[in-house]
Structure formats: structure tokens, C-alpha cells
Write a protein that holds these residues in place. Structure first.
Motif, short mmCIF file in Angstrom:
data_model
loop_
_atom_site.label_atom_id
_atom_site.label_comp_id
_atom_site.label_asym_id
_atom_site.label_seq_id
_atom_site.Cartn_x
_atom_site.Cartn_y
_atom_site.Cartn_z
N LYS A 169 1.08 -1.42 -0.44
CA LYS A 169 0.00 0.47 -0.20
C LYS A 169 0.85 1.09 0.00
O LYS A 169 2.17 1.11 0.44
N LEU A 170 0.43 2.13 -1.24
CA LEU A 170 0.60 3.56 -1.39
C LEU A 170 0.48 4.66 -0.46
O LEU A 170 1.47 5.51 -0.62
N GLY A 171 -0.16 4.66 -0.05
CA GLY A 171 -1.38 5.88 0.37
C GLY A 171 -2.27 6.17 -0.70
O GLY A 171 -2.57 5.34 -1.56
N GLY A 172 -2.41 7.51 -0.74
CA GLY A 172 -3.09 8.48 -1.55
C GLY A 172 -2.90 9.06 -2.15
O GLY A 172 -1.44 7.91 -3.36
N LEU A 173 -3.68 9.14 -3.15
CA LEU A 173 -4.07 9.25 -4.87
C LEU A 173 -2.64 10.03 -5.36
O LEU A 173 -1.98 10.18 -6.52
N SER A 174 -2.91 11.36 -4.29
CA SER A 174 -1.90 12.52 -4.74
C SER A 174 0.17 12.13 -4.55
O SER A 174 0.46 12.28 -4.55
N GLU A 175 -0.11 10.95 -3.32
CA GLU A 175 0.57 11.23 -3.31
C GLU A 175 1.16 8.61 -3.99
O GLU A 175 2.24 9.47 -4.88
N GLY A 176 1.18 7.78 -3.37
CA GLY A 176 1.59 6.78 -4.05
C GLY A 176 0.15 6.57 -5.40
O GLY A 176 1.12 5.78 -5.99
N GLY A 177 -0.72 7.09 -5.32
CA GLY A 177 -0.74 7.18 -6.89
C GLY A 177 0.16 7.73 -8.32
O GLY A 177 0.02 7.83 -9.26
N LEU A 178 0.92 8.83 -7.94
CA LEU A 178 1.28 9.89 -8.58
C LEU A 178 2.09 8.12 -9.14
O LEU A 178 3.42 8.84 -9.97
N LEU A 179 2.73 7.27 -8.41
CA LEU A 179 4.55 6.26 -8.42
C LEU A 179 4.12 5.43 -9.67
O LEU A 179 4.46 5.08 -9.66
N LEU A 180 2.96 5.41 -9.80
CA LEU A 180 1.65 4.79 -10.35
C LEU A 180 0.87 4.77 -11.79
O LEU A 180 1.00 3.91 -12.42
N GLN A 181 0.96 6.04 -11.89
CA GLN A 181 0.34 6.40 -13.02
C GLN A 181 1.20 7.35 -14.25
O GLN A 181 2.75 7.08 -13.77
N ALA A 182 0.70 7.18 -15.36
CA ALA A 182 1.53 7.45 -17.04
C ALA A 182 0.26 8.61 -17.18
O ALA A 182 -0.76 8.84 -17.17
N ARG A 183 0.91 10.09 -17.46
CA ARG A 183 0.63 11.01 -18.32
C ARG A 183 0.84 11.28 -19.36
O ARG A 183 2.43 11.81 -18.75
N GLY A 184 0.49 12.22 -20.47
CA GLY A 184 1.80 13.01 -20.88
C GLY A 184 2.28 11.97 -21.48
O GLY A 184 2.29 11.01 -22.30
N ASN A 185 3.69 12.48 -21.24
CA ASN A 185 4.91 11.53 -22.10
C ASN A 185 5.53 10.91 -21.20
O ASN A 185 6.95 10.90 -21.33
#
Length: 199
Positions: A169-185
Motif C-alpha cells: 500500500k502506497l497511501g493516497g492517490l496524490s502520493e502513491g498514485g503519482l508513482l503508479l500513473q502514466a500521463r503525457g509522455n
């Protein structure tokens, strides 16, 4: 508890394989007629049940394995997602950050699923890796989870363990979610990291 996977491309089929390995029934659906992928589902296993989208979204836990741009079409299948947990397996690679309102991709996506509890997860592995048995070298393959809803994270963490994975578990979307997302390039720092946890 009932489960559904929306999207039956490589990632959707990889998730279905995890359910099939454990003999857990899961509905699978796309925007197409279920007859078009019945044979592909049968190859994976008898616990993989093709359904129409309107029927599949009745499940308690819904894995969203569609192209990021298609998530709004799925969200419209129900007037409210109250009481449901959505697992965001999408990647918004190629979607400009300004189209996401400067938010993490999962936060932008969550706005379409009114009333639902959203967990980002199972998206950091390629389909070929995700489809493999997660038991490796005496350990278990890691899946990362991020959510702003603690109870939903616990729920999906328990399911991940049932499927044979080791949830982190990585915490919230604004923290852990950033580590798991792709956006732009760009890709988040944990995307494509294939890790094994030894208990």
C-alpha cells in the motif's frame, strides 16, 4: 462478493488468468457483444463469465482495464457507483496533463465514477508479466495499491493476496498514485518495476 473485469484486451485477460488460477468466478465485459469474446474467455477457464457491460457492472468490485480515454463510457453504465469498489488498472500515457486538470490520472478518473471507492492498482506490470503465476522463487509478485479510501485499499489488498500477489500500500492517490500513473509522455517511478516480496 462478486467481481468483474471491464476490458478484455491483454491486461483484462491477464487479470482473468489470475482469477482462473484460483478458481474464482469473475465476469468479463467490453462495449462489444459478449459473444465476440466468449471463445477467448473459455480458453482462460470456466470461471471466466462473459457478460454484457450493463450486467457486469453490477459486481461489487470492478476492475477497469480499458483504455484511459474509454473510462467515461464505462462510468455511464450506472447512474451511481455507490457501494462499489473500482480498481483503476488504466494508464493515461499520451493523455496531456492539462486534460487531467493537473491531477493524478486516478483522481481525474474517479470523478466519473460517482459514489464509488477507487483504488489504483495492478497497472504497473505489463500484461505478459501480470498473466504469470505470481508465486516466484519462494516469494510473491508485488502489486502496488493507492487510494484515498483506507477500507477500499484493505479490501483490494485482501483480494490481491487471495489471487497470490503481495500487495504493498502506497497511501493516497496524490502520493502513491503519482508513482503508479502514466500521463503525457512520462511514466510513474514504479511503472514496470517487477518486484518479489519474501515473507
Amino acid at each position: 462478493m462478486s467481481y468483474a473485469i471491464i476490458g478484455f484486451g491483454p491486461i483484462g485477460q491477464a487479470l482473468a488468468s489470475a482469477f482462473a488460477r484460483n478458481g474464482i468466478e469473475v465476469s468479463v465485459a467490453t462495449t462489444r457483444d459478449p459473444e465476440s469474446f466468449t471463445s477467448a474467455a473459455a480458453v482462460i477457464g470456466p470461471s471466466i463469465i462473459p457478460k454484457k457491460l450493463a450486467d457486469a457492472v453490477k459486481a461489487d468490485i470492478v476492475f477497469l482495464a480499458v483504455r484511459f480515454e474509454s473510462h467515461q463510457d464505462v462510468a455511464k453504465a450506472l447512474p451511481t457507483w455507490q457501494g462499489k469498489t473500482i480498481v483503476d488498472v488504466t494508464n493515461a500515457y499520451g493523455v496531456p496533463p492539462e486534460r487531467l486538470g493537473g491531477q493524478p490520472s486516478s483522481k481525474a478518473l474517479a470523478q466519473a465514477f460517482t459514489g464509488g471507492r477507487l483504488v489504483k492498482g495492478f497497472n504497473h506490470l505489463g500484461a505478459a508479466v501480470l498473466a504469470q503465476d505470481p508465486a516466484l522463487h519462494g516469494g510473491r509478485r508485488v502489486v502496488f495499491l493507492a487510494s484515498d479510501d483506507h477500507d477500499a485499499t484493505v479490501e483490494i489488498g485482501t483480494l490481491a493476496e487471495t489471487l497470490g500477489f503481495a500487495p504493498i500500500k502506497l497511501g493516497g492517490l496524490s502520493e502513491g498514485g503519482l508513482l503508479l500513473q502514466a500521463r503525457g509522455n512520462s511514466w510513474g517511478q514504479l511503472i514496470f518495476k517487477d518486484l518479489v516480496k519474501f515473507d
